[in-house]
Design a protein around this motif. Structure first.
Motif, PDB file in Angstrom:
ATOM      1  N   PRO A   1      -4.799   9.110  -4.741  1.00 34.12           N
ATOM      2  CA  PRO A   1      -4.083   8.002  -4.096  1.00 34.12           C
ATOM      3  C   PRO A   1      -4.657   6.626  -4.422  1.00 34.12           C
ATOM      4  O   PRO A   1      -3.909   5.637  -4.476  1.00 34.12           O
ATOM      5  N   ASP A   2      -5.978   6.542  -4.658  1.00 38.78           N
ATOM      6  CA  ASP A   2      -6.596   5.252  -4.974  1.00 38.78           C
ATOM      7  C   ASP A   2      -6.355   4.833  -6.421  1.00 38.78           C
ATOM      8  O   ASP A   2      -6.612   3.686  -6.787  1.00 38.78           O
ATOM      9  N   ASP A   3      -5.890   5.760  -7.223  1.00 41.36           N
ATOM     10  CA  ASP A   3      -5.562   5.475  -8.624  1.00 41.36           C
ATOM     11  C   ASP A   3      -4.226   6.136  -8.943  1.00 41.36           C
ATOM     12  O   ASP A   3      -4.154   7.098  -9.715  1.00 41.36           O
ATOM     13  N   PRO A   4      -3.132   5.634  -8.334  1.00 35.23           N
ATOM     14  CA  PRO A   4      -1.837   6.327  -8.406  1.00 35.23           C
ATOM     15  C   PRO A   4      -1.262   6.381  -9.817  1.00 35.23           C
ATOM     16  O   PRO A   4      -1.378   5.437 -10.595  1.00 35.23           O
ATOM     17  N   LYS A   5      -0.646   7.514 -10.082  1.00 39.65           N
ATOM     18  CA  LYS A   5      -0.010   7.736 -11.383  1.00 39.65           C
ATOM     19  C   LYS A   5       1.483   7.420 -11.325  1.00 39.65           C
ATOM     20  O   LYS A   5       2.066   6.977 -12.317  1.00 39.65           O
TER      21      LYS A   5
ATOM     22  N   VAL B   1       4.767  -8.597  -6.908  1.00 34.37           N
ATOM     23  CA  VAL B   1       6.181  -8.165  -6.998  1.00 34.37           C
ATOM     24  C   VAL B   1       6.518  -7.149  -5.913  1.00 34.37           C
ATOM     25  O   VAL B   1       7.412  -7.345  -5.101  1.00 34.37           O
ATOM     26  N   GLY B   2       5.798  -6.022  -5.899  1.00 34.75           N
ATOM     27  CA  GLY B   2       6.101  -4.964  -4.952  1.00 34.75           C
ATOM     28  C   GLY B   2       5.612  -3.626  -5.476  1.00 34.75           C
ATOM     29  O   GLY B   2       4.434  -3.493  -5.841  1.00 34.75           O
ATOM     30  N   TYR B   3       6.512  -2.671  -5.619  1.00 32.47           N
ATOM     31  CA  TYR B   3       6.138  -1.329  -6.031  1.00 32.47           C
ATOM     32  C   TYR B   3       7.128  -0.778  -7.060  1.00 32.47           C
ATOM     33  O   TYR B   3       8.236  -1.286  -7.216  1.00 32.47           O
TER      34      TYR B   3
ATOM     35  N   LEU C   1       3.455   6.251  -7.984  1.00 33.62           N
ATOM     36  CA  LEU C   1       3.855   5.192  -7.065  1.00 33.62           C
ATOM     37  C   LEU C   1       2.873   4.030  -7.210  1.00 33.62           C
ATOM     38  O   LEU C   1       1.846   3.957  -6.532  1.00 33.62           O
ATOM     39  N   VAL C   2       3.210   3.116  -8.105  1.00 35.92           N
ATOM     40  CA  VAL C   2       2.261   2.069  -8.491  1.00 35.92           C
ATOM     41  C   VAL C   2       2.596   0.734  -7.834  1.00 35.92           C
ATOM     42  O   VAL C   2       3.748   0.450  -7.488  1.00 35.92           O
ATOM     43  N   THR C   3       1.553  -0.067  -7.664  1.00 34.39           N
ATOM     44  CA  THR C   3       1.711  -1.420  -7.126  1.00 34.39           C
ATOM     45  C   THR C   3       1.915  -2.402  -8.267  1.00 34.39           C
ATOM     46  O   THR C   3       1.194  -2.356  -9.272  1.00 34.39           O
TER      47      THR C   3
END
Length: 234
Positions: A215-219, A227-229, A221-223
């Motif tokens: 979760p701390d390095d998402p593959k 802008v957003g996600y 669902l990225v930020t």
């Protein structure tokens, strides 16, 4: 042939307000159901499957927050407009986090409430017309949206909340595209006023803990900073 009237549940224990709301909504063509406490409200939801709920926070027995949690835990996605005599930000934040869609503070004008109801129902209709996504694969995690479960290879089945399922479905419908926090508040929370984008960030963080191996390095669902996600899918 005209469509069936929308069903609205009023959850309120103040007799004069109940009378006013019931009379006004009925005159607008809605089917109206009244519950004076939380237990009755949940029963009506299960029996009638309404299109919208008007929910007072201060109720005998179950609070409005408790009713909202219970309804969302049972995977009902209809809009909930909360009524509160306390114009406090903490109430609004709490309500949004557990599944409310809008707020109106007492005392309020009937015209304002009717406008809010129509806006919520319109957004709800738009959302319900989206092509339903039943499952997605975020290797090695399989997400079963029909049963609201993320099948994790190490942690087993992790339950998804109703809001998390809606959030995934909206992101999937815009996969590989940037989606702003305001877009998510408007289209997933169906919230008109973008007053608390932190709500989105909290939900994204919780969702990542279920659908990402790291979760701390998402593959997936990225930020997108500033802008957003974005949900990255092949």
């Amino acid at each position: 042939m005209s469509a069936d009237p929308k069903k609205i549940v009023i959850v309120e224990d103040e007799p004069s307000l109940v009378f006013t709301l019931q009379d006004t909504l009925a005159s607008e063509g809605y089917d109206v159901f009244v519950a004076k406490d939380g237990d009755k409200a949940v029963d009506i939801v299960q029996e009638e499957d309404p299109d919208l709920m008007i929910l007072d926070l201060m109720l005998p027995g179950m609070s409005g927050f408790d009713v909202c949690r219970e309804v969302r835990d049972q995977n009902y996605t209809f809009p909930i407009i909360m009524l509160t005599a306390r114009d406090q930000e903490i109430d609004k934040v709490t309500g949004l986090n557990i599944g409310a869609d809008d707020y109106i503070t007492k005392p309020f004008g009937v015209k304002e409430l009717l406008a809010r109801i129509k806006a919520r129902l319109r957004r709800s209709d738009t959302y319900s017309k989206m092509k339903p996504v039943k499952e997605i694969n975020l290797d090695p995690i399989h997400v079963d949206l029909s049963n609201a479960v993320a099948e994790h290879p190490e942690e087993g089945d992790l339950e998804l909340t109703t809001r998390e399922v809606e959030l995934i479905r909206y992101l999937v419908s815009h996969s590989n595209e940037p989606v702003s926090r305001d877009d998510l508040l408007e289209n997933v929370w169906r919230y008109e006023f973008s007053t608390n984008t932190r709500t989105v960030d909290v939900h994204i963080s919780k969702l990542r803990s279920k659908i990402e191996v790291k979760p701390d390095d998402p593959k997936y669902l990225v930020t997108l900073h500033g802008v957003g996600y974005m949900l990255k899918m092949n």
